[in-house]
Scaffold this motif. Structure first.
Motif, PDB file in Angstrom:
ATOM      1  N   MET A 200       1.603   1.404  -3.343  1.00  0.00           N
ATOM      2  CA  MET A 200       2.678   0.756  -4.079  1.00  0.00           C
ATOM      3  C   MET A 200       3.537  -0.144  -3.196  1.00  0.00           C
ATOM      4  SD  MET A 200       1.900   1.949  -6.990  1.00  0.00           S
ATOM      5  CE  MET A 200       3.237   1.560  -8.099  1.00  0.00           C
ATOM      6  N   SER A 201       3.036  -0.539  -2.046  1.00  0.00           N
ATOM      7  CA  SER A 201       3.837  -1.347  -1.130  1.00  0.00           C
ATOM      8  C   SER A 201       3.451  -2.820  -1.139  1.00  0.00           C
ATOM      9  CB  SER A 201       3.720  -0.792   0.290  1.00  0.00           C
ATOM     10  OG  SER A 201       2.392  -0.896   0.741  1.00  0.00           O
ATOM     11  N   ILE A 202       2.329  -3.135  -1.714  1.00  0.00           N
ATOM     12  CA  ILE A 202       1.908  -4.531  -1.771  1.00  0.00           C
ATOM     13  C   ILE A 202       2.339  -5.079  -3.123  1.00  0.00           C
ATOM     14  CG2 ILE A 202      -0.084  -6.082  -1.711  1.00  0.00           C
ATOM     15  CD1 ILE A 202      -1.466  -4.055   0.084  1.00  0.00           C
ATOM     16  N   ASP A 203       2.732  -6.319  -3.153  1.00  0.00           N
ATOM     17  CA  ASP A 203       3.283  -6.880  -4.385  1.00  0.00           C
ATOM     18  C   ASP A 203       2.330  -6.814  -5.572  1.00  0.00           C
ATOM     19  OD1 ASP A 203       1.515  -8.754  -3.372  1.00  0.00           O
ATOM     20  OD2 ASP A 203       2.820 -10.471  -3.748  1.00  0.00           O
ATOM     21  N   ARG A 204       1.040  -6.679  -5.342  1.00  0.00           N
ATOM     22  CA  ARG A 204       0.081  -6.616  -6.453  1.00  0.00           C
ATOM     23  C   ARG A 204      -0.071  -5.221  -7.041  1.00  0.00           C
ATOM     24  NH1 ARG A 204      -5.107 -10.169  -5.739  1.00  0.00           N
ATOM     25  NH2 ARG A 204      -5.665  -8.573  -7.223  1.00  0.00           N
ATOM     26  N   CYS A 205       0.313  -4.187  -6.312  1.00  0.00           N
ATOM     27  CA  CYS A 205       0.093  -2.816  -6.793  1.00  0.00           C
ATOM     28  C   CYS A 205       0.696  -2.554  -8.169  1.00  0.00           C
ATOM     29  CB  CYS A 205       0.607  -1.802  -5.777  1.00  0.00           C
ATOM     30  SG  CYS A 205      -0.518  -1.608  -4.373  1.00  0.00           S
ATOM     31  N   PRO A 206       1.930  -2.984  -8.438  1.00  0.00           N
ATOM     32  CA  PRO A 206       2.470  -2.721  -9.768  1.00  0.00           C
ATOM     33  C   PRO A 206       1.666  -3.397 -10.887  1.00  0.00           C
ATOM     34  CG  PRO A 206       4.234  -3.267  -8.246  1.00  0.00           C
ATOM     35  CD  PRO A 206       2.935  -3.538  -7.549  1.00  0.00           C
ATOM     36  N   LEU A 207       0.940  -4.453 -10.563  1.00  0.00           N
ATOM     37  CA  LEU A 207       0.139  -5.145 -11.572  1.00  0.00           C
ATOM     38  C   LEU A 207      -1.236  -4.510 -11.746  1.00  0.00           C
ATOM     39  CD1 LEU A 207       0.963  -8.820 -10.566  1.00  0.00           C
ATOM     40  CD2 LEU A 207       1.955  -7.511 -12.458  1.00  0.00           C
ATOM     41  N   ILE A 208      -1.866  -4.147 -10.645  1.00  0.00           N
ATOM     42  CA  ILE A 208      -3.229  -3.620 -10.687  1.00  0.00           C
ATOM     43  C   ILE A 208      -3.251  -2.110 -10.906  1.00  0.00           C
ATOM     44  CG2 ILE A 208      -5.329  -3.318  -9.304  1.00  0.00           C
ATOM     45  CD1 ILE A 208      -4.728  -6.003  -8.027  1.00  0.00           C
ATOM     46  N   ASN A 209      -2.273  -1.423 -10.363  1.00  0.00           N
ATOM     47  CA  ASN A 209      -2.245   0.038 -10.423  1.00  0.00           C
ATOM     48  C   ASN A 209      -0.830   0.507 -10.784  1.00  0.00           C
ATOM     49  OD1 ASN A 209      -3.006   2.724 -10.141  1.00  0.00           O
ATOM     50  ND2 ASN A 209      -2.806   2.720  -7.915  1.00  0.00           N
ATOM     51  N   PRO A 210      -0.348   0.128 -11.972  1.00  0.00           N
ATOM     52  CA  PRO A 210       1.030   0.475 -12.326  1.00  0.00           C
ATOM     53  C   PRO A 210       1.227   1.992 -12.362  1.00  0.00           C
ATOM     54  CG  PRO A 210      -0.153  -0.360 -14.230  1.00  0.00           C
ATOM     55  CD  PRO A 210      -1.043  -0.547 -13.040  1.00  0.00           C
ATOM     56  N   GLY A 211       2.311   2.430 -11.747  1.00  0.00           N
ATOM     57  CA  GLY A 211       2.625   3.851 -11.730  1.00  0.00           C
ATOM     58  C   GLY A 211       1.572   4.692 -11.044  1.00  0.00           C
ATOM     59  N   ASP A 212       0.792   4.079 -10.209  1.00  0.00           N
ATOM     60  CA  ASP A 212      -0.291   4.765  -9.499  1.00  0.00           C
ATOM     61  C   ASP A 212      -1.210   5.516 -10.462  1.00  0.00           C
ATOM     62  OD1 ASP A 212      -1.887   5.572  -7.388  1.00  0.00           O
ATOM     63  OD2 ASP A 212      -0.611   7.274  -6.865  1.00  0.00           O
TER      64      ASP A 212
END
Length: 143
Positions: free
Chosen positions: A116-128
């Motif tokens: 969740m530290s890269i700016d794309r994580c919330p888009l590709i893997n929201p909420g882990d």
């Protein structure tokens, strides 16, 4: 013609101590002279080459030993014997190649680690969301 341990080491590019280790692990065999010196059949060169190649790609020695165990002990292995042995790892090598290609191609984007530290994580893997599938880099290791 049999080879001394020094000759096998020189020809195979493997140290004498490594050859002794391979022998202790049952990967190669030798006979002993009356003076208790090791002698190796020439087919030991192919076995040592096989071991070195397997090590290079990360195949554990216990797996190497299991495959070498299917080769005949009482005669020099034929081309057919070696072809049969090479087929033992075909699926495993293909799997490793897929993983390496995936690592090469996908590691710069999301690997599903849940960082969740890269700016794309919330888009590709929201909420882990991938975290529910298990620990680690889910997109790289799969199911």
């Amino acid at each position: 013609m049999e080879l001394t341990v020094g000759q096998l080491a020189a020809r195979s590019g493997v140290s004498v101590s490594a050859l002794h280790f391979f022998e202790r692990q049952g990967l190669i065999t030798s006979t002993r002279t009356a003076g208790n010196q090791r002698r190796y059949r020439r087919d030991a060169l192919r076995r040592v080459a096989f071991i070195r190649i397997a090590q290079r790609v990360g195949i554990p020695l216990k797996d190497v030993a299991a495959v070498l165990a299917v080769l005949p002990d009482n005669r020099t292995p034929t081309r057919g014997d070696w072809a049969r042995v090479s087929q033992c790892w075909q699926a495993e090598i293909d799997r490793r190649m897929r993983h390496l290609q995936q690592l090469r191609d996908d590691f710069t984007s999301c690997v599903g680690c849940g960082c969740m530290s890269i700016d794309r994580c919330p888009l590709i893997n929201p909420g882990d969301e991938l975290g529910r599938l298990g620990a680690g880099p889910r997109r790289l290791i799969g199911d």
